[in-house]
Design a protein around this motif. Sequence first.
Motif, short mmCIF file in Angstrom:
data_model
loop_
_atom_site.label_atom_id
_atom_site.label_comp_id
_atom_site.label_asym_id
_atom_site.label_seq_id
_atom_site.Cartn_x
_atom_site.Cartn_y
_atom_site.Cartn_z
N ASN A 108 2.72 -2.56 3.65
CA ASN A 108 1.99 -1.35 3.31
C ASN A 108 2.51 -0.21 4.19
N ARG A 109 3.00 0.87 3.53
CA ARG A 109 3.62 1.94 4.31
C ARG A 109 2.67 2.53 5.35
N GLU A 110 1.38 2.55 5.04
CA GLU A 110 0.46 3.15 5.99
C GLU A 110 0.33 2.30 7.26
N VAL A 146 6.60 18.06 0.53
CA VAL A 146 5.96 16.81 0.93
C VAL A 146 6.45 15.73 -0.01
N ILE A 147 6.60 14.53 0.48
CA ILE A 147 6.95 13.43 -0.41
C ILE A 147 5.77 12.45 -0.43
N VAL A 148 5.31 12.17 -1.65
CA VAL A 148 4.17 11.25 -1.81
C VAL A 148 4.74 9.91 -2.28
N GLY A 153 4.67 -1.87 -2.62
CA GLY A 153 5.49 -2.22 -3.78
C GLY A 153 6.68 -1.32 -4.06
N GLY A 154 6.87 -0.21 -3.31
CA GLY A 154 7.99 0.70 -3.62
C GLY A 154 9.31 0.19 -3.05
N TYR A 155 10.38 0.42 -3.77
CA TYR A 155 11.72 0.15 -3.23
C TYR A 155 12.71 1.02 -3.99
N ASP A 156 13.87 1.28 -3.38
CA ASP A 156 14.90 2.13 -4.00
C ASP A 156 14.30 3.42 -4.58
N GLY A 157 13.37 4.00 -3.84
CA GLY A 157 12.81 5.29 -4.24
C GLY A 157 11.78 5.21 -5.36
N LYS A 158 11.44 4.01 -5.77
CA LYS A 158 10.45 3.89 -6.86
C LYS A 158 9.06 4.23 -6.34
N GLY A 159 8.26 4.90 -7.18
CA GLY A 159 6.90 5.27 -6.79
C GLY A 159 6.87 6.43 -5.80
N GLN A 160 7.89 7.32 -5.86
CA GLN A 160 7.91 8.47 -4.95
C GLN A 160 7.89 9.78 -5.72
N TYR A 161 7.18 10.76 -5.18
CA TYR A 161 7.05 12.07 -5.81
C TYR A 161 7.40 13.14 -4.78
N ALA A 183 1.27 10.57 1.99
CA ALA A 183 2.10 11.77 1.94
C ALA A 183 2.90 11.81 3.23
N GLU A 184 4.13 12.28 3.12
CA GLU A 184 5.01 12.35 4.29
C GLU A 184 5.66 13.72 4.29
N LYS A 185 5.89 14.25 5.45
CA LYS A 185 6.65 15.51 5.52
C LYS A 185 8.05 15.23 5.01
N ASP A 188 14.49 17.93 6.17
CA ASP A 188 15.83 18.39 5.81
C ASP A 188 16.79 17.49 6.59
N LEU A 189 17.33 16.51 5.90
CA LEU A 189 18.07 15.46 6.60
C LEU A 189 19.51 15.85 6.92
N GLU A 190 19.91 15.48 8.12
CA GLU A 190 21.32 15.61 8.49
C GLU A 190 22.03 14.31 8.10
N LEU A 214 24.53 6.59 2.96
CA LEU A 214 24.49 7.69 2.00
C LEU A 214 23.72 7.21 0.78
N HIS A 215 22.77 8.03 0.32
CA HIS A 215 21.96 7.67 -0.84
C HIS A 215 22.27 8.57 -2.02
N ARG A 216 22.07 8.02 -3.22
CA ARG A 216 22.08 8.82 -4.44
C ARG A 216 20.87 8.41 -5.24
N ASN A 217 20.11 9.36 -5.71
CA ASN A 217 18.86 9.05 -6.42
C ASN A 217 18.00 8.09 -5.60
N GLN A 218 17.97 8.30 -4.32
CA GLN A 218 17.19 7.47 -3.37
C GLN A 218 17.62 6.01 -3.30
N ILE A 219 18.78 5.69 -3.88
CA ILE A 219 19.30 4.32 -3.79
C ILE A 219 20.53 4.35 -2.89
N ASN A 267 12.18 5.48 9.76
CA ASN A 267 11.66 5.61 8.39
C ASN A 267 10.89 4.36 8.02
N GLU A 268 11.59 3.25 7.88
CA GLU A 268 10.89 2.02 7.53
C GLU A 268 11.64 0.82 8.06
N ILE A 269 10.99 -0.35 7.98
CA ILE A 269 11.56 -1.57 8.53
C ILE A 269 11.60 -2.62 7.43
P1 ADP Z 1 12.27 2.86 -0.24
O1 ADP Z 1 11.22 1.87 0.16
O2 ADP Z 1 12.27 3.13 -1.70
O3 ADP Z 1 13.61 2.58 0.36
P2 ADP Z 1 12.21 5.17 1.55
O4 ADP Z 1 10.99 5.69 2.20
O5 ADP Z 1 13.22 4.54 2.43
O6 ADP Z 1 11.71 4.21 0.38
O7 ADP Z 1 12.87 6.36 0.71
C1 ADP Z 1 14.08 6.22 0.00
C2 ADP Z 1 14.99 7.40 0.32
O8 ADP Z 1 14.37 8.65 -0.06
C3 ADP Z 1 15.32 7.56 1.78
O9 ADP Z 1 16.37 6.70 2.20
C4 ADP Z 1 15.68 9.05 1.85
O10 ADP Z 1 16.98 9.27 1.34
C5 ADP Z 1 14.67 9.67 0.90
N1 ADP Z 1 13.44 10.05 1.63
C6 ADP Z 1 12.32 9.30 1.73
N2 ADP Z 1 11.40 9.89 2.52
C7 ADP Z 1 11.94 11.05 2.96
C8 ADP Z 1 11.48 12.11 3.81
N3 ADP Z 1 10.27 12.09 4.38
N4 ADP Z 1 12.32 13.15 4.05
C9 ADP Z 1 13.55 13.17 3.49
N5 ADP Z 1 14.05 12.21 2.67
C10 ADP Z 1 13.26 11.16 2.39
#
Ligand code: ADP
Length: 374
Positions: A108-110, A146-148, A153-161, A183-185, A188-190, A214-219, A267-269
């Motif tokens: 659970n992300r929280e 903000v990213i919600v 259950g989320g992976y590869d950017g699924k369930g994100q807004y 919700a997460e701030k 602006d990623l480097e 490097l990600h594309r479409n959060q994958i 970010n996550e583990i």
């Molecule tokens: P997943 O469980 O789907 O891997 P992540 O939280 O790792 O979820 O998000 C997937 C990708 O979306 C990240 O690797 C990043 O590229 C982008 N992303 C997610 N959260 C943020 C954030 N708070 N700020 C900037 N980019 C984000």
Amino acid sequence: MTLSRRIYPGATIGIIGGGQLGKMLAQSALRMGYKVAVLDPSEDAPAKATSHLFINAAFDDEKALKQLGGASDIITYEFENIDGPLLKRMVDEYYVPQGAETLLTLQNRETEKEAIRSSGAKVVPFAEVSNDEDVKAFAEKEGWPVIVKTATGGYDGKGQYLIESADDLKKEPIPYEDTQFIAEKYLDLEREVSLTVARSADGKTIVFPLQENLHRNQILYRTIAPSRVDRQKDAEAEVEKIMNKLHFAGVFTVEFFIDKSGELYVNEIAPRPHNSAHHTIESCNISQFDAHILALTNQPMPEIRQHKPAIMMNLLGQDLDRLGDALYDHPEWHVHLYGKSARKPERKMGHVTMLTDDTADTLEKLKTDFEKER
Ligand code: ADP
Ligand code: MG
């Protein structure tokens, strides 16, 4: 329950989940002389081909999980979303050195972010949200965008807004009634980096080189190892804090964000092998999969050495068409195909690892040779 035991070659390692991670774990285990049992709901799961016993059942099928437990000397998983109470019962009955607590916290992300924050490691500001007003209140405090994300259950950017402003909330309704959200701030990623660590059942740890992702479409799209910026020590210090808070056994990967001001955030583990460490199969003295098996069976683990820098490219469903000819032009590529029968866009079908002394040049060549049709 004994915390650490020696599990000698000849024993059976049971793996919950038979995707590519399960397959590559099994390949390491088989090489070391273990037998492998796998449970997966898909009847042609990649790891079916690398198991002595394959149990085709749902992850919440308690009878099937117990069949796996009964057939195995030790249980591990490649799949994170195992039903909590069920996993606890498995831990009570069988030898599961990873335990249930950490997995449940990270599911659970929280609770995951709460645990990371309370360990003293830095996380991106977040809050639980259950309606648009909560999202707006969060944005007023932390700023847009903000990213919600769904909490579970989320992976590869699924369930994100990605919500740029209050107006976006009207355009795309978030199904708050269906599940829990945070919700997460939005930073602006480097850069994004990840650190893969293995911890043996009796507490010794080894660390892989920091990877840049490097990600594309959060994958995940490419991994560059070692990362082009050296934040190894900073990342290790954050992981150290987290390890003091959460119990780990086997291999796990911590994903980090680096923002434009150079700030490092966890970010996550993932408490299992991770896509960003696939390069270790060819680039390091032992792979992340070897490390997981050595750690869980309590064998000694060597310090990690990377022979050569590496680039890993994922092969998604849509990339496979292009692979055909490219494969025959690149004897230096290490091509891995997972053996999934259904090819779908954005589905991870395989990956390629390239060892190189010049990562910039290899990345550039990939752009012109392999990506031109994208
Ligand atoms: P997943 O469980 O789907 O891997 P992540 O939280 O790792 O979820 O998000 C997937 C990708 O979306 C990240 O690797 C990043 O590229 C982008 N992303 C997610 N959260 C943020 C954030 N708070 N700020 C900037 N980019 C984000
Ligand atoms: Mg992620």
